[in-house]
Design a protein around this motif. Structure first.
Motif, PDB file in Angstrom:
ATOM      1  N   VAL A 184       0.836  -1.197   0.000  1.00 31.83           N
ATOM      2  CA  VAL A 184       0.000   0.000   0.000  1.00 31.83           C
ATOM      3  C   VAL A 184       0.875   1.252   0.000  1.00 31.83           C
ATOM      4  O   VAL A 184       0.631   2.203  -0.749  1.00 31.83           O
ATOM      5  CB  VAL A 184      -0.945   0.012   1.226  1.00 31.83           C
ATOM      6  CG1 VAL A 184      -1.708   1.323   1.317  1.00 31.83           C
ATOM      7  CG2 VAL A 184      -1.889  -1.170   1.172  1.00 31.83           C
ATOM      8  N   ALA A 185       1.900   1.245   0.838  1.00 29.61           N
ATOM      9  CA  ALA A 185       2.728   2.432   1.019  1.00 29.61           C
ATOM     10  C   ALA A 185       3.548   2.788  -0.217  1.00 29.61           C
ATOM     11  O   ALA A 185       3.656   3.968  -0.563  1.00 29.61           O
ATOM     12  CB  ALA A 185       3.650   2.242   2.217  1.00 29.61           C
ATOM     13  N   LEU A 186       4.140   1.811  -0.883  1.00 32.80           N
ATOM     14  CA  LEU A 186       5.008   2.113  -2.029  1.00 32.80           C
ATOM     15  C   LEU A 186       4.260   2.769  -3.186  1.00 32.80           C
ATOM     16  O   LEU A 186       4.719   3.791  -3.706  1.00 32.80           O
ATOM     17  CB  LEU A 186       5.754   0.862  -2.489  1.00 32.80           C
ATOM     18  CG  LEU A 186       6.892   0.453  -1.561  1.00 32.80           C
ATOM     19  CD1 LEU A 186       7.440  -0.915  -1.943  1.00 32.80           C
ATOM     20  CD2 LEU A 186       7.983   1.490  -1.575  1.00 32.80           C
ATOM     21  N   PRO A 187       3.121   2.244  -3.626  1.00 36.71           N
ATOM     22  CA  PRO A 187       2.391   2.951  -4.685  1.00 36.71           C
ATOM     23  C   PRO A 187       1.960   4.357  -4.269  1.00 36.71           C
ATOM     24  O   PRO A 187       1.971   5.285  -5.075  1.00 36.71           O
ATOM     25  CB  PRO A 187       1.180   2.058  -4.955  1.00 36.71           C
ATOM     26  CG  PRO A 187       1.590   0.700  -4.488  1.00 36.71           C
ATOM     27  CD  PRO A 187       2.509   0.949  -3.320  1.00 36.71           C
ATOM     28  N   SER A 188       1.606   4.524  -2.985  1.00 37.72           N
ATOM     29  CA  SER A 188       1.225   5.854  -2.497  1.00 37.72           C
ATOM     30  C   SER A 188       2.409   6.805  -2.542  1.00 37.72           C
ATOM     31  O   SER A 188       2.280   7.962  -2.969  1.00 37.72           O
ATOM     32  CB  SER A 188       0.693   5.758  -1.065  1.00 37.72           C
ATOM     33  OG  SER A 188      -0.457   4.964  -1.019  1.00 37.72           O
ATOM     34  N   LEU A 189       3.570   6.323  -2.106  1.00 39.91           N
ATOM     35  CA  LEU A 189       4.790   7.127  -2.127  1.00 39.91           C
ATOM     36  C   LEU A 189       5.151   7.530  -3.563  1.00 39.91           C
ATOM     37  O   LEU A 189       5.427   8.698  -3.845  1.00 39.91           O
ATOM     38  CB  LEU A 189       5.933   6.333  -1.497  1.00 39.91           C
ATOM     39  CG  LEU A 189       7.303   7.004  -1.496  1.00 39.91           C
ATOM     40  CD1 LEU A 189       7.342   8.094  -0.446  1.00 39.91           C
ATOM     41  CD2 LEU A 189       8.381   5.980  -1.229  1.00 39.91           C
ATOM     42  N   GLU A 190       5.116   6.571  -4.461  1.00 36.36           N
ATOM     43  CA  GLU A 190       5.451   6.852  -5.860  1.00 36.36           C
ATOM     44  C   GLU A 190       4.469   7.837  -6.474  1.00 36.36           C
ATOM     45  O   GLU A 190       4.861   8.749  -7.202  1.00 36.36           O
ATOM     46  CB  GLU A 190       5.484   5.552  -6.659  1.00 36.36           C
ATOM     47  CG  GLU A 190       6.640   4.654  -6.279  1.00 36.36           C
ATOM     48  CD  GLU A 190       6.552   3.263  -6.882  1.00 36.36           C
ATOM     49  OE1 GLU A 190       5.571   2.971  -7.609  1.00 36.36           O
ATOM     50  OE2 GLU A 190       7.456   2.457  -6.623  1.00 36.36           O
ATOM     51  N   SER A 191       3.204   7.684  -6.171  1.00 32.16           N
ATOM     52  CA  SER A 191       2.194   8.594  -6.699  1.00 32.16           C
ATOM     53  C   SER A 191       2.392  10.009  -6.160  1.00 32.16           C
ATOM     54  O   SER A 191       2.353  10.985  -6.914  1.00 32.16           O
ATOM     55  CB  SER A 191       0.802   8.083  -6.345  1.00 32.16           C
ATOM     56  OG  SER A 191      -0.179   8.967  -6.805  1.00 32.16           O
ATOM     57  N   ALA A 192       2.614  10.115  -4.862  1.00 25.15           N
ATOM     58  CA  ALA A 192       2.797  11.436  -4.254  1.00 25.15           C
ATOM     59  C   ALA A 192       4.026  12.133  -4.813  1.00 25.15           C
ATOM     60  O   ALA A 192       3.976  13.318  -5.163  1.00 25.15           O
ATOM     61  CB  ALA A 192       2.912  11.296  -2.736  1.00 25.15           C
ATOM     62  N   PHE A 193       5.128  11.406  -4.911  1.00 26.06           N
ATOM     63  CA  PHE A 193       6.352  12.018  -5.422  1.00 26.06           C
ATOM     64  C   PHE A 193       6.245  12.311  -6.907  1.00 26.06           C
ATOM     65  O   PHE A 193       6.744  13.320  -7.391  1.00 26.06           O
ATOM     66  CB  PHE A 193       7.564  11.125  -5.126  1.00 26.06           C
ATOM     67  CG  PHE A 193       8.167  11.389  -3.791  1.00 26.06           C
ATOM     68  CD1 PHE A 193       9.429  11.936  -3.678  1.00 26.06           C
ATOM     69  CD2 PHE A 193       7.461  11.121  -2.629  1.00 26.06           C
ATOM     70  CE1 PHE A 193       9.982  12.202  -2.439  1.00 26.06           C
ATOM     71  CE2 PHE A 193       7.995  11.383  -1.383  1.00 26.06           C
ATOM     72  CZ  PHE A 193       9.260  11.918  -1.291  1.00 26.06           C
ATOM     73  N   GLY A 194       5.606  11.446  -7.634  1.00 26.83           N
ATOM     74  CA  GLY A 194       5.478  11.635  -9.072  1.00 26.83           C
ATOM     75  C   GLY A 194       4.514  12.740  -9.462  1.00 26.83           C
ATOM     76  O   GLY A 194       4.610  13.308 -10.542  1.00 26.83           O
ATOM     77  N   TYR A 195       3.571  13.054  -8.576  1.00 29.83           N
ATOM     78  CA  TYR A 195       2.564  14.053  -8.926  1.00 29.83           C
ATOM     79  C   TYR A 195       3.137  15.461  -9.009  1.00 29.83           C
ATOM     80  O   TYR A 195       2.502  16.364  -9.538  1.00 29.83           O
ATOM     81  CB  TYR A 195       1.383  14.011  -7.951  1.00 29.83           C
ATOM     82  CG  TYR A 195       0.145  14.609  -8.559  1.00 29.83           C
ATOM     83  CD1 TYR A 195      -0.600  13.884  -9.476  1.00 29.83           C
ATOM     84  CD2 TYR A 195      -0.244  15.904  -8.270  1.00 29.83           C
ATOM     85  CE1 TYR A 195      -1.709  14.446 -10.083  1.00 29.83           C
ATOM     86  CE2 TYR A 195      -1.364  16.467  -8.853  1.00 29.83           C
ATOM     87  CZ  TYR A 195      -2.086  15.734  -9.768  1.00 29.83           C
ATOM     88  OH  TYR A 195      -3.185  16.297 -10.377  1.00 29.83           O
ATOM     89  N   SER A 196       4.351  15.639  -8.531  1.00 33.30           N
ATOM     90  CA  SER A 196       4.959  16.974  -8.593  1.00 33.30           C
ATOM     91  C   SER A 196       5.025  17.485 -10.034  1.00 33.30           C
ATOM     92  O   SER A 196       4.978  18.689 -10.269  1.00 33.30           O
ATOM     93  CB  SER A 196       6.357  16.963  -7.976  1.00 33.30           C
ATOM     94  OG  SER A 196       7.228  16.120  -8.709  1.00 33.30           O
ATOM     95  N   ARG A 197       5.099  16.581 -11.001  1.00 36.06           N
ATOM     96  CA  ARG A 197       5.116  16.988 -12.415  1.00 36.06           C
ATOM     97  C   ARG A 197       3.753  17.510 -12.866  1.00 36.06           C
ATOM     98  O   ARG A 197       3.661  18.313 -13.789  1.00 36.06           O
ATOM     99  CB  ARG A 197       5.537  15.821 -13.306  1.00 36.06           C
ATOM    100  CG  ARG A 197       6.974  15.383 -13.075  1.00 36.06           C
ATOM    101  CD  ARG A 197       7.367  14.205 -13.942  1.00 36.06           C
ATOM    102  NE  ARG A 197       7.422  14.501 -15.358  1.00 36.06           N
ATOM    103  CZ  ARG A 197       8.425  15.098 -15.976  1.00 36.06           C
ATOM    104  NH1 ARG A 197       9.482  15.477 -15.294  1.00 36.06           N
ATOM    105  NH2 ARG A 197       8.384  15.312 -17.269  1.00 36.06           N
ATOM    106  N   GLU A 198       2.702  17.043 -12.238  1.00 32.94           N
ATOM    107  CA  GLU A 198       1.338  17.421 -12.622  1.00 32.94           C
ATOM    108  C   GLU A 198       0.793  18.626 -11.860  1.00 32.94           C
ATOM    109  O   GLU A 198      -0.149  19.270 -12.311  1.00 32.94           O
ATOM    110  CB  GLU A 198       0.389  16.240 -12.382  1.00 32.94           C
ATOM    111  CG  GLU A 198       0.762  14.972 -13.112  1.00 32.94           C
ATOM    112  CD  GLU A 198       0.742  15.145 -14.610  1.00 32.94           C
ATOM    113  OE1 GLU A 198      -0.148  15.864 -15.121  1.00 32.94           O
ATOM    114  OE2 GLU A 198       1.622  14.581 -15.275  1.00 32.94           O
ATOM    115  N   MET A 199       1.362  18.910 -10.700  1.00 29.86           N
ATOM    116  CA  MET A 199       0.776  19.910  -9.816  1.00 29.86           C
ATOM    117  C   MET A 199       0.629  21.293 -10.458  1.00 29.86           C
ATOM    118  O   MET A 199      -0.426  21.924 -10.305  1.00 29.86           O
ATOM    119  CB  MET A 199       1.560  20.000  -8.502  1.00 29.86           C
ATOM    120  CG  MET A 199       0.893  20.917  -7.484  1.00 29.86           C
ATOM    121  SD  MET A 199      -0.881  20.638  -7.229  1.00 29.86           S
ATOM    122  CE  MET A 199      -0.890  19.089  -6.390  1.00 29.86           C
ATOM    123  N   PRO A 200       1.625  21.821 -11.181  1.00 31.48           N
ATOM    124  CA  PRO A 200       1.408  23.142 -11.777  1.00 31.48           C
ATOM    125  C   PRO A 200       0.174  23.187 -12.699  1.00 31.48           C
ATOM    126  O   PRO A 200      -0.630  24.118 -12.619  1.00 31.48           O
ATOM    127  CB  PRO A 200       2.698  23.390 -12.568  1.00 31.48           C
ATOM    128  CG  PRO A 200       3.729  22.614 -11.811  1.00 31.48           C
ATOM    129  CD  PRO A 200       3.009  21.367 -11.373  1.00 31.48           C
TER     130      PRO A 200
END
Length: 154
Positions: free
Chosen positions: A74-90
């Motif tokens: 559960v934690a690893l996909p959440s971590l990857e999603s949270a860190f990866g979303y930085s590209r989408e946030m703007p």
């Protein structure tokens, strides 16, 4: 985005210290790799590093033990999603068209200019680490209350 007219703004709590290009997929995978090889040790190390040397040792250990007890599946996909979303946030911020206030500790540099470019206002809470709401709840609650008042007045 699902509740347009019901959300007046966002309050981030040490979510982003910089906005822009974000992390590449390769950077996200490289960061997550150490958690895949030894989830418990990597998580405890990361969590401990997010506190200040002056933080309450009992709190540090409670959070480190709690977070490292999560299921890696559960934690690893959440971590990857949270860190990866930085590209989408703007792009997401431009679509949302909502005021955003970031409450950030001063334990690491915050690129205020990059946040301001996307309309994010920053409130600093000195003397705490990433878990600011746990380290000094009274002071954090005051800052959060001020942020909510500002958002409601915009």
């Amino acid at each position: 985005m699902r509740l347009p007219h019901r959300v007046v703004g966002l309050v981030w709590v040490d979510t982003y210290k910089k906005l822009g290009a974000g992390r590449t997929p390769e950077e996200v995978q490289a960061f997550a790799a150490k958690f895949r090889s030894d989830f418990v040790a990597a998580t405890r190390g990361l969590v401990r590093s997010m506190f200040l040397p002056t933080s309450d040792p009992a709190l540090v250990e409670r959070v480190a033990l709690g977070m490292s007890s999560a299921r890696p599946s559960v934690a690893l996909p959440s971590l990857e999603s949270a860190f990866g979303y930085s590209r989408e946030m703007p792009r997401t911020l431009e679509q949302l068209k909502l005021p955003v206030i970031a409450i950030n500790p001063d334990n690491a540099p915050t690129d205020e200019a990059s946040l301001n470019r996307y309309g994010v206002q920053v409130i600093f809470m000195p003397g705490v680490g990433h878990f600011l709401m746990m380290e000094d709840p009274t002071r954090f609650n005051g800052l959060l209350s001020n942020a909510i008042t500002r958002l409601n007045s915009e």
